[in-house]
Design an enzyme around this catalytic site. Structure first.
Site, short mmCIF file in Angstrom:
data_model
loop_
_atom_site.label_atom_id
_atom_site.label_comp_id
_atom_site.label_asym_id
_atom_site.label_seq_id
_atom_site.Cartn_x
_atom_site.Cartn_y
_atom_site.Cartn_z
N GLU A 19 -22.53 -33.57 -54.87
CA GLU A 19 -22.34 -34.68 -55.82
C GLU A 19 -21.58 -34.25 -57.07
O GLU A 19 -20.75 -35.00 -57.60
CB GLU A 19 -23.73 -35.21 -56.24
CG GLU A 19 -23.68 -36.39 -57.20
CD GLU A 19 -23.03 -37.62 -56.57
OE1 GLU A 19 -23.60 -38.16 -55.63
OE2 GLU A 19 -21.94 -38.02 -57.03
N LYS A 29 -10.73 -33.94 -55.62
CA LYS A 29 -11.79 -34.96 -55.72
C LYS A 29 -11.42 -36.20 -54.91
O LYS A 29 -12.27 -36.80 -54.23
CB LYS A 29 -12.00 -35.32 -57.18
CG LYS A 29 -12.52 -34.15 -58.01
CD LYS A 29 -12.43 -34.45 -59.50
CE LYS A 29 -12.93 -33.31 -60.34
NZ LYS A 29 -12.59 -33.44 -61.76
N GLU A 48 -10.51 -26.51 -65.87
CA GLU A 48 -10.74 -25.52 -64.81
C GLU A 48 -10.39 -24.11 -65.33
O GLU A 48 -9.66 -23.97 -66.30
CB GLU A 48 -9.84 -25.83 -63.61
CG GLU A 48 -10.15 -27.13 -62.94
CD GLU A 48 -11.59 -27.21 -62.49
OE1 GLU A 48 -11.98 -26.45 -61.60
OE2 GLU A 48 -12.36 -28.03 -63.04
N GLY A 89 -15.04 -26.54 -72.45
CA GLY A 89 -15.57 -26.32 -71.10
C GLY A 89 -15.21 -27.42 -70.12
O GLY A 89 -15.82 -27.54 -69.06
N ILE A 104 -21.16 -38.76 -62.82
CA ILE A 104 -21.23 -40.08 -62.17
C ILE A 104 -21.68 -39.91 -60.72
O ILE A 104 -21.03 -39.18 -59.96
CB ILE A 104 -19.85 -40.79 -62.15
CG1 ILE A 104 -19.22 -40.79 -63.53
CG2 ILE A 104 -19.98 -42.19 -61.60
CD1 ILE A 104 -17.79 -41.36 -63.54
N THR A 114 -20.56 -22.13 -67.66
CA THR A 114 -20.95 -23.37 -68.34
C THR A 114 -21.91 -24.20 -67.49
O THR A 114 -22.97 -24.63 -67.94
CB THR A 114 -19.67 -24.22 -68.61
OG1 THR A 114 -18.73 -23.39 -69.26
CG2 THR A 114 -19.97 -25.42 -69.46
N VAL A 115 -21.52 -24.42 -66.22
CA VAL A 115 -22.33 -25.30 -65.37
C VAL A 115 -23.59 -24.58 -64.86
O VAL A 115 -24.67 -25.17 -64.81
CB VAL A 115 -21.49 -25.82 -64.18
CG1 VAL A 115 -22.33 -26.69 -63.27
CG2 VAL A 115 -20.27 -26.59 -64.69
N ARG A 146 -20.64 -12.42 -63.22
CA ARG A 146 -19.76 -11.24 -63.38
C ARG A 146 -20.32 -10.31 -64.44
O ARG A 146 -20.30 -9.10 -64.30
CB ARG A 146 -18.35 -11.69 -63.75
CG ARG A 146 -17.48 -11.89 -62.51
CD ARG A 146 -16.06 -12.05 -62.92
NE ARG A 146 -15.89 -13.31 -63.62
CZ ARG A 146 -15.06 -14.27 -63.25
NH1 ARG A 146 -14.29 -14.10 -62.21
NH2 ARG A 146 -14.96 -15.39 -63.93
N ASP A 189 -6.77 -30.60 -59.21
CA ASP A 189 -8.21 -30.88 -59.34
C ASP A 189 -8.52 -32.33 -58.95
O ASP A 189 -9.46 -32.59 -58.20
CB ASP A 189 -8.65 -30.60 -60.79
CG ASP A 189 -10.10 -30.93 -61.01
OD1 ASP A 189 -10.96 -30.13 -60.58
OD2 ASP A 189 -10.39 -32.00 -61.58
#
Ligand code: HSE
Length: 436
Positions: free
Chosen positions: A130, A206, A191, A188, A137, A15-16, A47, A202
């Site tokens: 970031e 952060k 995780e 999406g 953000i 996705t990212v 993959r 998660d």
């Protein structure tokens, strides 16, 4: 026309990854105008390299071996595969070759950041992350650059989009936990292992990164206190509402005289507070600095577009610093080795908070008096109470109350005494009330 070209290797086209490639392509002209550079993805790993993705991969060398990408002729390695071990090996391989390293991987930075920063000191590689915190953000830049002159006393906020989405849907639409989680995965947000979201891991990754940047201390994942949202019921969400609060999953870092509190847990937030109005997949981080006062950063915390936005911001930052002497670049870490010591991180027993308690009590005369008497004996003062009569076959009423501020170890002793009462059925539910 600019002739400066920055060569990128991308690890991971999920996705990212696909979102990052697409952003670089869609906004290529405006990015060139702003930075004076063009960005070319020369190699990427995935993959499954045959899969159709929402970006143009023409001219990109595709491989299933991420080390081929690290070893290719690239200026910047962009790591978007997530996870701990393989990501660490890839990061070290890139940094040891002096290649700059951009990542969205909070697990990697929270657990192995100290090691990566030390390696990067030796080779001059830039390490940028970031996208690892709060999606779109720019809160890392805010802490490291915009607020750098302040001493930070506290930061607190919603830093996991999936849990915020789940709690919002449970409250507003009465939806079932598992059903909303499945939707968060399809969108999406979640995780690869969604227990990292609902279990608070998660958010802890952060929080550890933000704490290091805010207080100028090394990353200390093992010091984080972590509770997830698995045990929250619709009844808790509704009772919190009756008492004037919204249930949110928060990350909180606080500098106290005794040490640093670094904690992730569900919390009741007063409905009138701005943080209570942060719903859905949105994230928000409040930061208190001694000269700036209170500041708030708000935006989408997960998803392809927002995360790609942060990844590309880092790529552009690295490009602007290419060729600069190490001492003229922005530091990778939020602390200075040799000048920053590990701070004492406080255990949960040292926290002082207001608390929400929920009990099932026999619906008979004197029951409420017994509960208040146990709390009074433990010096726990009550601020508000709600009682619901027994439902269906049950002989028990539900009692929900908010305490005044009390030390957590002291409250735990009171809870044990409550659970020992004959009129109390089962365990007492306990959650903290947020104070900002
Ligand atoms: N699973 C994460 C979240 C993704 O829901 O916030 C962004 O880090």
């Amino acid at each position: 026309m600019t002739d400066k070209t920055v060569r990128l290797g991308v690890l991971g086209l999920g996705t990212v990854g696909a979102g990052t490639v697409k952003l670089l392509q869609d906004n290529a002209e405006s990015i060139a105008a702003k930075t004076g550079a063009r960005f070319t993805v020369v190699a990427a790993s995935a993959r499954d390299i045959t899969k159709q993705r929402d970006c143009d991969l023409e001219g990109v060398t595709l491989t299933t071996d991420p080390f081929e990408v690290v070893n290719a002729d690239v200026d910047v390695v962009v790591e978007l595969i997530g996870g701990y071990d393989l990501a660490r090996e890839l990061a070290l391989a890139a940094i040891q070759q002096g290649k700059h390293f951009v990542t969205a991987n909070k697990a990697l930075i929270a657990k192995h950041g100290n090691e990566l920063f030390a390696e990067a000191e030796k080779t001059g590689a830039l390490v940028a992350y970031e996208a690892s915190v709060a999606g779109g953000i720019p809160v890392i830049k805010a802490l490291r650059e915009g607020l750098a002159g302040n001493e930070i006393s506290q930061l607190a906020g919603i830093i996991n989009g999936t849990t915020n989405f789940i709690l919002t849907e449970m409250r507003d639409k009465g939806r079932d936990f598992a059903d909303v989680l499945a939707e968060a995965q399809a969108l999406g947000y979640a995780e690869a292992d969604p227990t990292f979201d609902v279990g608070g891991i998660d958010a802890a990754h952060k929080l550890v990164i933000l704490t290091s940047l805010a207080f100028g201390i090394p990353l200390n994942f093992d010091g984080a206190y972590i509770e997830g949202i698995e045990a929250i019921t619709t009844e808790d969400v509704n009772l919190a509402g009756e008492l004037g609060y919204k249930l949110k999953h928060l990350g909180i870092a606080r500098q106290t005289e005794a040490g640093v509190e670094m904690r992730v847990h569900p919390a009741l937030v007063p409905e009138s507070h701005l943080i209570a109005k942060v719903d859905g997949v949105m994230n928000a981080v409040l930061v208190n600095g001694n000269f700036v006062g209170e500041t708030l950063y708000y935006g989408p915390g997960a998803g392809a577009g927002p995360t790609a936005s942060a990844v590309v911001a880092d790529i552009l930052d690295v490009a602007r610093q290419l060729g600069s002497a190490k001492e003229n670049t922005i530091a990778n870490s939020g602390y200075t080795a040799g000048l920053s010591n590990a701070a004492e991180v406080l255990p949960a027993e040292a926290f002082n908070c207001e608390y929400y308690l929920k009990l099932s009590v026999q619906d008979e005369s004197g029951a409420l008096a017994q509960v208040t008497s146990v709390l009074a004996d433990a010096s726990v003062s009550i601020d508000a109470v709600v009682q619901h009569e027994p439902k269906g076959e049950s002989a028990c009423a539900t009692l929900a109350l908010i305490t005044h501020e009390v030390n957590e170890a002291q409250l735990n002793t009171a809870i044990q005494a409550l659970e020992g009462l004959d009129i109390v059925a089962g365990n007492v539910t306990r959650m903290r009330v947020a104070s900002f």
